[in-house]
Motif scaffolding. Structure first.
Motif, PDB file in Angstrom:
ATOM      1  N   THR A 568     -21.757   9.156  20.523  1.00 45.89           N
ATOM      2  CA  THR A 568     -20.851   8.095  20.087  1.00 45.89           C
ATOM      3  C   THR A 568     -21.254   7.574  18.718  1.00 45.89           C
ATOM      4  O   THR A 568     -22.449   7.452  18.407  1.00 45.89           O
ATOM      5  CB  THR A 568     -20.871   6.932  21.093  1.00 45.89           C
ATOM      6  OG1 THR A 568     -20.525   7.416  22.393  1.00 45.89           O
ATOM      7  CG2 THR A 568     -19.873   5.844  20.694  1.00 45.89           C
ATOM      8  N   VAL A 569     -20.255   7.266  17.843  1.00 42.75           N
ATOM      9  CA  VAL A 569     -20.458   6.534  16.588  1.00 42.75           C
ATOM     10  C   VAL A 569     -19.558   5.305  16.610  1.00 42.75           C
ATOM     11  O   VAL A 569     -18.655   5.178  17.459  1.00 42.75           O
ATOM     12  CB  VAL A 569     -20.155   7.403  15.354  1.00 42.75           C
ATOM     13  CG1 VAL A 569     -21.150   8.525  15.235  1.00 42.75           C
ATOM     14  CG2 VAL A 569     -18.734   7.941  15.403  1.00 42.75           C
ATOM     15  N   ASP A 570     -19.786   4.401  15.656  1.00 48.30           N
ATOM     16  CA  ASP A 570     -19.024   3.155  15.618  1.00 48.30           C
ATOM     17  C   ASP A 570     -17.537   3.409  15.375  1.00 48.30           C
ATOM     18  O   ASP A 570     -17.148   4.433  14.779  1.00 48.30           O
ATOM     19  CB  ASP A 570     -19.567   2.240  14.506  1.00 48.30           C
ATOM     20  CG  ASP A 570     -20.963   1.730  14.834  1.00 48.30           C
ATOM     21  OD1 ASP A 570     -21.349   1.793  16.027  1.00 48.30           O
ATOM     22  OD2 ASP A 570     -21.665   1.306  13.897  1.00 48.30           O
ATOM     23  N   TYR A 576     -12.192  10.666  11.993  1.00 44.13           N
ATOM     24  CA  TYR A 576     -13.361  11.265  12.659  1.00 44.13           C
ATOM     25  C   TYR A 576     -13.079  12.755  12.838  1.00 44.13           C
ATOM     26  O   TYR A 576     -11.959  13.133  13.175  1.00 44.13           O
ATOM     27  CB  TYR A 576     -13.602  10.649  14.044  1.00 44.13           C
ATOM     28  CG  TYR A 576     -13.837   9.150  14.036  1.00 44.13           C
ATOM     29  CD1 TYR A 576     -15.131   8.644  14.049  1.00 44.13           C
ATOM     30  CD2 TYR A 576     -12.757   8.265  14.042  1.00 44.13           C
ATOM     31  CE1 TYR A 576     -15.337   7.274  14.062  1.00 44.13           C
ATOM     32  CE2 TYR A 576     -12.962   6.903  14.042  1.00 44.13           C
ATOM     33  CZ  TYR A 576     -14.257   6.405  14.046  1.00 44.13           C
ATOM     34  OH  TYR A 576     -14.464   5.062  14.058  1.00 44.13           O
ATOM     35  N   LEU A 577     -14.107  13.547  12.670  1.00 41.03           N
ATOM     36  CA  LEU A 577     -13.967  14.981  12.963  1.00 41.03           C
ATOM     37  C   LEU A 577     -15.299  15.497  13.500  1.00 41.03           C
ATOM     38  O   LEU A 577     -16.293  15.554  12.782  1.00 41.03           O
ATOM     39  CB  LEU A 577     -13.554  15.784  11.734  1.00 41.03           C
ATOM     40  CG  LEU A 577     -13.389  17.290  11.968  1.00 41.03           C
ATOM     41  CD1 LEU A 577     -12.280  17.561  13.006  1.00 41.03           C
ATOM     42  CD2 LEU A 577     -13.087  18.015  10.666  1.00 41.03           C
ATOM     43  N   TYR A 595     -24.612  19.359  17.382  1.00 41.93           N
ATOM     44  CA  TYR A 595     -23.306  18.706  17.267  1.00 41.93           C
ATOM     45  C   TYR A 595     -23.323  17.810  16.031  1.00 41.93           C
ATOM     46  O   TYR A 595     -24.388  17.354  15.574  1.00 41.93           O
ATOM     47  CB  TYR A 595     -23.002  17.864  18.506  1.00 41.93           C
ATOM     48  CG  TYR A 595     -22.903  18.666  19.785  1.00 41.93           C
ATOM     49  CD1 TYR A 595     -21.681  19.159  20.235  1.00 41.93           C
ATOM     50  CD2 TYR A 595     -24.045  18.935  20.547  1.00 41.93           C
ATOM     51  CE1 TYR A 595     -21.587  19.892  21.410  1.00 41.93           C
ATOM     52  CE2 TYR A 595     -23.966  19.674  21.717  1.00 41.93           C
ATOM     53  CZ  TYR A 595     -22.733  20.151  22.146  1.00 41.93           C
ATOM     54  OH  TYR A 595     -22.655  20.881  23.304  1.00 41.93           O
ATOM     55  N   SER A 596     -22.140  17.581  15.479  1.00 41.77           N
ATOM     56  CA  SER A 596     -22.042  16.680  14.344  1.00 41.77           C
ATOM     57  C   SER A 596     -20.664  16.047  14.324  1.00 41.77           C
ATOM     58  O   SER A 596     -19.700  16.600  14.853  1.00 41.77           O
ATOM     59  CB  SER A 596     -22.293  17.428  13.021  1.00 41.77           C
ATOM     60  OG  SER A 596     -21.273  18.379  12.799  1.00 41.77           O
ATOM     61  N   VAL A 597     -20.620  14.874  13.642  1.00 40.63           N
ATOM     62  CA  VAL A 597     -19.354  14.200  13.426  1.00 40.63           C
ATOM     63  C   VAL A 597     -19.307  13.743  11.977  1.00 40.63           C
ATOM     64  O   VAL A 597     -20.300  13.232  11.442  1.00 40.63           O
ATOM     65  CB  VAL A 597     -19.179  13.006  14.383  1.00 40.63           C
ATOM     66  CG1 VAL A 597     -20.278  11.977  14.213  1.00 40.63           C
ATOM     67  CG2 VAL A 597     -17.802  12.358  14.195  1.00 40.63           C
ATOM     68  N   LYS A 610     -25.596  13.958  12.656  1.00 39.01           N
ATOM     69  CA  LYS A 610     -25.923  15.141  13.445  1.00 39.01           C
ATOM     70  C   LYS A 610     -26.603  14.750  14.753  1.00 39.01           C
ATOM     71  O   LYS A 610     -27.345  13.756  14.822  1.00 39.01           O
ATOM     72  CB  LYS A 610     -26.845  16.071  12.637  1.00 39.01           C
ATOM     73  CG  LYS A 610     -26.202  16.634  11.388  1.00 39.01           C
ATOM     74  CD  LYS A 610     -27.178  17.531  10.635  1.00 39.01           C
ATOM     75  CE  LYS A 610     -26.551  18.100   9.380  1.00 39.01           C
ATOM     76  NZ  LYS A 610     -27.504  18.974   8.647  1.00 39.01           N
ATOM     77  N   TYR A 611     -26.346  15.567  15.782  1.00 43.82           N
ATOM     78  CA  TYR A 611     -26.986  15.413  17.078  1.00 43.82           C
ATOM     79  C   TYR A 611     -27.586  16.758  17.470  1.00 43.82           C
ATOM     80  O   TYR A 611     -26.914  17.797  17.366  1.00 43.82           O
ATOM     81  CB  TYR A 611     -25.985  15.002  18.157  1.00 43.82           C
ATOM     82  CG  TYR A 611     -25.293  13.681  17.902  1.00 43.82           C
ATOM     83  CD1 TYR A 611     -25.752  12.515  18.483  1.00 43.82           C
ATOM     84  CD2 TYR A 611     -24.163  13.632  17.091  1.00 43.82           C
ATOM     85  CE1 TYR A 611     -25.107  11.307  18.266  1.00 43.82           C
ATOM     86  CE2 TYR A 611     -23.510  12.428  16.863  1.00 43.82           C
ATOM     87  CZ  TYR A 611     -23.985  11.261  17.447  1.00 43.82           C
ATOM     88  OH  TYR A 611     -23.339  10.076  17.231  1.00 43.82           O
TER      89      TYR A 611
END
Length: 774
Positions: A568-570, A576-577, A595-597, A610-611
């Motif tokens: 999750t991000v704010d 978002y992508l 993973y990344s957003v 990044k995750y």
């Protein structure tokens, strides 16, 4: 001696013949010295010959070591000439027959030859000498040196000598030797002209060979079809020198054996080759890198008296000129014929070639002026290619402030890439040479560019390098150049600099991938070039937009087997992508991976979080290894499988990273493995640690009355034997027995040390001792 450690058996065949075979030279030794010189070697009215003398073999009856020779029907290079040898001249008739040689030990050598060639002792010398007055300034003759020294290893160690000696008559100076390897002072000999010589086996040992030396002049080995009776010879060589017309010279042709009279040699002098000649110098050819430069004249000068009569020819066509010299202005084959006496004409030709024209191009070079004073810095090298007119094989361009300096090659501009003009509309001059050293000049006019362009809009970009410091990379070619060149002349090129001075001098050019050095906003300078010319220099403002959302550092998460986690991000970003293709602010994942957003704000700037998700899980204990019966050295090693990161315990309370536990007391334990990533605890695993007591006190106080190994029942097929100190078997126990009470046959045994053997099912044995105390 040349036969050092060698026993050579040669059949010496000496054939005195008046008619040679069809493939051999013919030799006539009846001619005297005057006939050999005047009628054979010179054979011309162009020479004044006197005092001819020939000396040589005085020990072979009527045979002579000097003679006339004729090629007959053989392929010998000279049709006829004079032969000088170190044995009977008749022995020179081919074919080649292996032999050791002739001559005589009483036949002496020649001191002039020894001095000229630095030999210690010569034998069997043959000399042909005469006085000579040249009518021209140049003499030469053609000859071949042949020798039987070209056998075995001899060219590595031995050498007969030949010399063409000349000096002014009556002069006390030493002779000059003309028989040398071209363009050197090295005498011609079998040692100085040779192919590679292999190691030679004498039968008693190996004599080392030697490398080739001046092999270009080696003519090859002979065989049974050779026209001469020598093992090898040189190619046709030429002896030549400059002389002074009208002076009296003494000439001495001499050949001799070096040190002994074995393995003879000879020199063959071409008939008619010894004449006064005209030296017009070398041919001036493109192929030999000495042609005449385009547009220049060249004077052919025979260097003879002007009182002679001259005829000049070009390509076999007689010219009108009859002067002592001729000025050439075009290519061709030129020949001069000089009437030296009523019966003597000397002739020589020379080939003349010209280089192609160096067609340079005058040009202009425009430069920008940062303060409009008419003085600025020019990079003259920018017009090098234009000046050269795209011609190849030309030198670097040298620049001068005047044509006079350029032609004199003085005061060249020392740093043409950084030249400050001295006045407006100044001209400099370029000098270029081709590969032959020919030169030409071109004019370069230096002008000031007054062109201006409109003020440029600032160029903005996001701080997208992951560090929000107001510094980021600009691609100047794609972000700035298209805006600048709009409306400018086609083909304009833009270069970028930190300041106007660097832009004018074109030094310290900025990279196309430019990272600003002033945070947030910086001014750089664009230099517009139209070909080699400066069109304008203009400032460019670069702006950096920062975007640094909180909590965007990379996260490392663990996913327990069979479960999911949320990434999750704010909220609040415009876009978002995720790397999965999702476009929400949160996703759930059930598999490990990267993973990344990427989020985008209202200015179009982006940041990526990044995750790294790693799988983890509960361990399975597969077994335990124990080290028993070792007292304080007892240990337990837990064996397990699993994909997590684990810690281990033997009591369910205290955990350690190492699956090995040392100093374990005997007893029963439950061991565990726990996942550090929070995925859980393994099932307990029972383990027994065995050891034996060091003593027991069988005094019926119900405390320590029995000696036993605890938990031995976990090893049901083990057998225990107890002995006294003398090895007597006192008791045999199985794993189901309680233990030993210290008696034998119902009698109490005294306090003492006793021994035991514990035999396991797998064949292993434990031995030890313990104390019985009363």
């Amino acid at each position: 001696m040349k036969c050092v450690q060698i026993i050579l058996v040669y059949a010496f065949v000496c054939c005195y013949i008046s008619v040679a075979s069809a493939q051999s030279i013919l030799v006539d030794d009846t001619k005297n010295a005057q006939q050999l010189v005047e009628n054979v070697l010179v054979n011309s009215s162009c020479a004044t010959i006197s005092n001819t003398v020939a000396t040589g073999d005085d020990y072979s009856s009527s045979a002579k070591s000097y003679a006339y020779f004729n090629a007959g029907t053989s392929n010998f290079p000279f049709k006829e000439g004079v032969l000088l040898s170190t044995w009977s001249s008749q022995n020179s008739v081919g074919p080649f027959v292996i032999n050791r040689g002739g001559g005589d030990s009483q036949w002496l050598g020649d001191s002039d030859l020894e001095q000229a060639l630095n030999l210690t002792q010569t034998k069997n010398a043959t000399v042909l000498e005469f006085d000579f007055i040249p009518l021209t300034n140049f003499i030469s003759f053609n000859y071949i040196f042949a020798s039987n020294e070209y056998q075995d290893y001899f060219p590595c160690a031995f050498s007969d000598g030949f010399a063409f000696l000349i000096k002014e008559k009556g002069n006390a100076d030493p002779y000059q030797n003309l028989a040398v390897i071209p363009n050197t002072l090295t005498p011609v000999s079998s040692m100085n002209i040779r192919p590679t010589i292999s190691n030679f086996d004498t039968g008693d040992g190996i004599i080392n060979g030697c490398s080739a030396k001046n092999e270009t002049y080696f003519g090859g080995y002979n065989n049974s079809s050779s026209p001469i009776n020598y093992s090898a010879q040189t190619i046709v060589l030429n002896a030549q020198t400059n002389v002074i017309a009208g002076k009296l010279y003494h000439i001495k042709l001499v050949i001799a054996d070096d040190q002994n009279n074995d393995y003879d040699s000879a020199v063959f002098l071409e008939a008619g080759s010894f004449l006064p000649k005209i030296d017009l110098g070398p041919d001036r050819l493109l192929s030999t890198n000495n042609p005449i430069c385009f547009g220049e004249s060249y004077t052919i000068d025979p260097k003879l008296a002007s009182t002679y009569t001259y005829k000049w020819f070009k390509n076999n066509q007689e010219l009108l000129d009859t002067t002592p010299t001729y000025s050439v202005t075009s290519p061709g084959i030129y020949r001069v014929e000089v009437l030296l006496t009523p019966n003597c004409i000397a002739s020589e030709d020379i080939k003349i070639e010209y280089t192609p024209a160096i067609d340079l191009k005058n040009t202009t070079l425009a430069q920008c002026d940062d303060n409009n004073d008419g003085i600025t810095v020019f990079d003259l090298t920018k017009v090098d290619a234009i000046v050269k007119n795209n011609l190849g094989n030309l030198s670097m361009v040298a620049y001068y402030e005047s044509l006079v300096d350029a032609e004199a090659q003085i005061n060249s501009i020392p740093n043409p890439s950084y030249y400050t003009n001295t006045s407006t509309n100044q001209a400099v001059f370029a000098r270029v040479t081709n590969s032959f050293g020919c030169e030409n000049y071109a004019e370069v006019k230096l002008i000031i560019s007054n062109a201006t362009i409109s003020i440029q809009d600032p160029i903005s970009t996001c701080d997208g390098d992951g560090i929000e410091d107001g510094l980021t990379e600009f691609n100047l070619n794609t972000q700035v150049t298209p805006q600048i060149v709009t409306g400018l002349p086609a083909g304009s090129i833009v270069e970028y600099y930190s300041n106007p001075t660097d832009a004018i001098a074109e030094q310290n050019q900025l990279s196309n991938a430019f990272i600003n050095t002033v945070p947030n906003q910086q001014i750089i300078y664009a230099k517009i070039l139209n070909g080699p010319d400066c069109y304008s220099v203009t400032p460019i403002t670069l702006k950096v937009i920062q975007f640094d959302p909180p909590n965007f550092q990379e996260e490392f998460l663990f996913l327990c087997e069979g479960s999911t986690i949320s990434l999750t991000v704010d909220t609040g970003f415009s876009n978002y992508l995720w790397s999965t293709g999702a476009t929400s602010n949160s996703i759930r994942v059930n598999s490990p991976g990267e993973y990344s957003v990427t989020v985008t704000n209202g200015n179009g700037c982006q940041q990526t979080k990044k995750y790294s998700v790693t799988i983890s899980g509960i361990a399975t204990i597969t077994g335990v290894k124990t080290n028993d019966f070792a007292g304080k050295e007892n240990s337990v090693t837990i064996e397990y499988t699993g994909i997590g990161n684990y810690e281990f315990s033997m009591d369910g309370s205290f955990f350690q990273d190492n699956p090995i536990f040392n100093g374990v007391a005997s007893g029963e334990y439950l061991v565990y493995a726990q996942d550090k990533n929070g995925c859980g605890l393994s099932l307990p695993f029972v383990v027994y640690v065995l050891d034996y007591p060091l003593y027991f006190t069988p005094n019926n106080d119900n405390y320590n009355d029995i000696w036993q190994i605890r938990n031995l029942n976990t090893l049901p097929k083990s057998t225990l034997f107890i002995f006294d100190r003398y090895g007597k078997l006192l008791k045999q126990l199985t794993s189901s027995d309680i233990g030993w009470n210290g008696t034998f046959n119902g009698l109490q045994l005294p306090a003492d040390d006793y021994w035991f053997h514990l035999n396991f099912e797998n064949g292993n044995k434990i031995k030890g001792h313990f104390s019985l105390k009363r």
